[in-house]
Design a protein around this motif. Sequence first.
Motif, short mmCIF file in Angstrom:
data_model
loop_
_atom_site.label_atom_id
_atom_site.label_comp_id
_atom_site.label_asym_id
_atom_site.label_seq_id
_atom_site.Cartn_x
_atom_site.Cartn_y
_atom_site.Cartn_z
N ILE A 155 -0.60 -4.29 -5.52
CA ILE A 155 -0.11 -2.97 -5.14
C ILE A 155 -1.28 -2.00 -5.23
O ILE A 155 -2.06 -2.03 -6.19
N ALA A 156 -1.40 -1.11 -4.24
CA ALA A 156 -2.43 -0.09 -4.27
C ALA A 156 -1.82 1.28 -4.05
O ALA A 156 -0.95 1.45 -3.18
N ASP A 157 -2.25 2.24 -4.85
CA ASP A 157 -1.83 3.63 -4.70
C ASP A 157 -2.87 4.50 -5.38
O ASP A 157 -3.29 4.20 -6.50
N PRO A 158 -3.32 5.58 -4.72
CA PRO A 158 -4.38 6.39 -5.32
C PRO A 158 -3.93 7.22 -6.51
O PRO A 158 -4.77 7.68 -7.30
N ALA A 159 -2.63 7.44 -6.67
CA ALA A 159 -2.15 8.22 -7.81
C ALA A 159 -2.37 7.45 -9.10
O ALA A 159 -1.96 6.28 -9.20
N ILE A 216 0.86 -1.18 0.00
CA ILE A 216 0.00 0.00 0.00
C ILE A 216 0.90 1.23 0.00
O ILE A 216 1.55 1.53 1.00
N GLY A 217 0.96 1.92 -1.14
CA GLY A 217 1.83 3.09 -1.27
C GLY A 217 3.00 2.79 -2.17
O GLY A 217 3.91 2.06 -1.79
N ALA A 218 2.99 3.37 -3.39
CA ALA A 218 4.01 3.04 -4.39
C ALA A 218 5.02 4.16 -4.59
O ALA A 218 5.53 4.37 -5.69
N GLY A 219 5.31 4.90 -3.52
CA GLY A 219 6.32 5.95 -3.58
C GLY A 219 7.72 5.39 -3.48
O GLY A 219 7.96 4.20 -3.74
N ARG A 220 8.68 6.22 -3.05
CA ARG A 220 10.08 5.81 -3.04
C ARG A 220 10.32 4.59 -2.16
O ARG A 220 10.81 3.57 -2.62
N ILE A 221 9.96 4.68 -0.87
CA ILE A 221 10.26 3.55 0.01
C ILE A 221 9.31 2.39 -0.25
O ILE A 221 9.69 1.23 -0.13
N SER A 224 -7.64 1.79 -5.21
CA SER A 224 -8.49 1.77 -4.02
C SER A 224 -7.92 0.83 -2.96
O SER A 224 -7.63 -0.34 -3.24
N LEU A 225 -7.79 1.34 -1.75
CA LEU A 225 -7.35 0.51 -0.63
C LEU A 225 -8.34 -0.60 -0.36
O LEU A 225 -7.95 -1.75 -0.11
N SER A 226 -9.63 -0.29 -0.41
CA SER A 226 -10.65 -1.30 -0.10
C SER A 226 -10.60 -2.46 -1.07
O SER A 226 -10.84 -3.61 -0.68
#
Length: 339
Positions: free
Chosen positions: A37-41, A12-17, A60-62
């Motif tokens: 993988i989930a990310d709202p962007a 959950i969260g596909a940023g740098r880390i 969507s996280l859900s």
Amino acid sequence: MSINRPVNIGLIGAGRIGSFHAQSVARRLVDANLVAIADPAPGAAEKLAAELGAPNAYTSLSELLANRDIEGVVIATPARFHTNIVVEAAEAGKAVFCEKPMALTLEDADRAIAAARAGKVPLQVGFNRRWDQAFAEGRAAIDDGKIGSPQLIRSLTRDPGPFDADPAKIPQWTIFYETLIHDFDTLLWLNPGAKPVEVTAVADALVRPDFADKGFHDTAVVTVRFDNGSIAVAEANFCAMYGYDIRGEVFGSGGMVTMGDVRRSSMTLFDKNGVSNDTWRRDTDHFVHGYTAQLAAFVEAIRTGEVTGPTGEDARNALAIALACVGSVSERKTVKLIN
């Protein structure tokens, strides 16, 4: 619970880390599968999933939490979202690995801990220094009594320069909540059984003094007194021009251990310009083993149900020091902790 097959993980969260953790699950762990993988962007999850061969990508996280194949999640979103995601994941029956800080208030920390307990799922927090070989060996030496009783403890974080971030986009008190939070956990971990009783902190904008009047802090020093009489110091700065500098030290009645080195290795170059060493420049290079080892421990926690890494309670204890630092700087006084 005991699982013999590879464990299915969702990110959950596909940023740098988050991207780095996804690579670790997909490429460095032999007993885990990156399945979603989930990310709202828009496009962020899809792009990373395609790179790593993950079969599912969501905005969507859900939707991710509804995927019944997923047994555990790695949360790597901005810190302000951590607690709510921990709670939702635990309520969905997923084991949780959450990047630090797990919460920004003690009430939220308690809410996350309670959700994991109610859901009967493992909750591990990302304090990766515990998994670094030097820090782990230092703690082992302390446990073995090789330095006697801890008296003076030190931990520091100096991020590599040049500092080119926009201070206006950095949340206030980041230096305590997201940078020194590592050092607070380290101080607690290297002083086993002791409880902090008072905190004194000073902070300023020395890297970007033009933002000092806007509440931005890029430099801080914290003193923590413990109930066993030991005194600890943590310091941080956002711009070490010579490299990424992470070190720890515990001085005791019978000796001392030091941990960490800004140098990439013990190789030293001697040439016409003098003597030099290459230095670490990124956390993902310096702590690649620690980052991987903590996720391996999380996978094992999913298999066994037993968390051997930093727990929600550990995250709460470090947060209590961070909050005391905010109070100390704001009110220019020493803050006593209630244990």
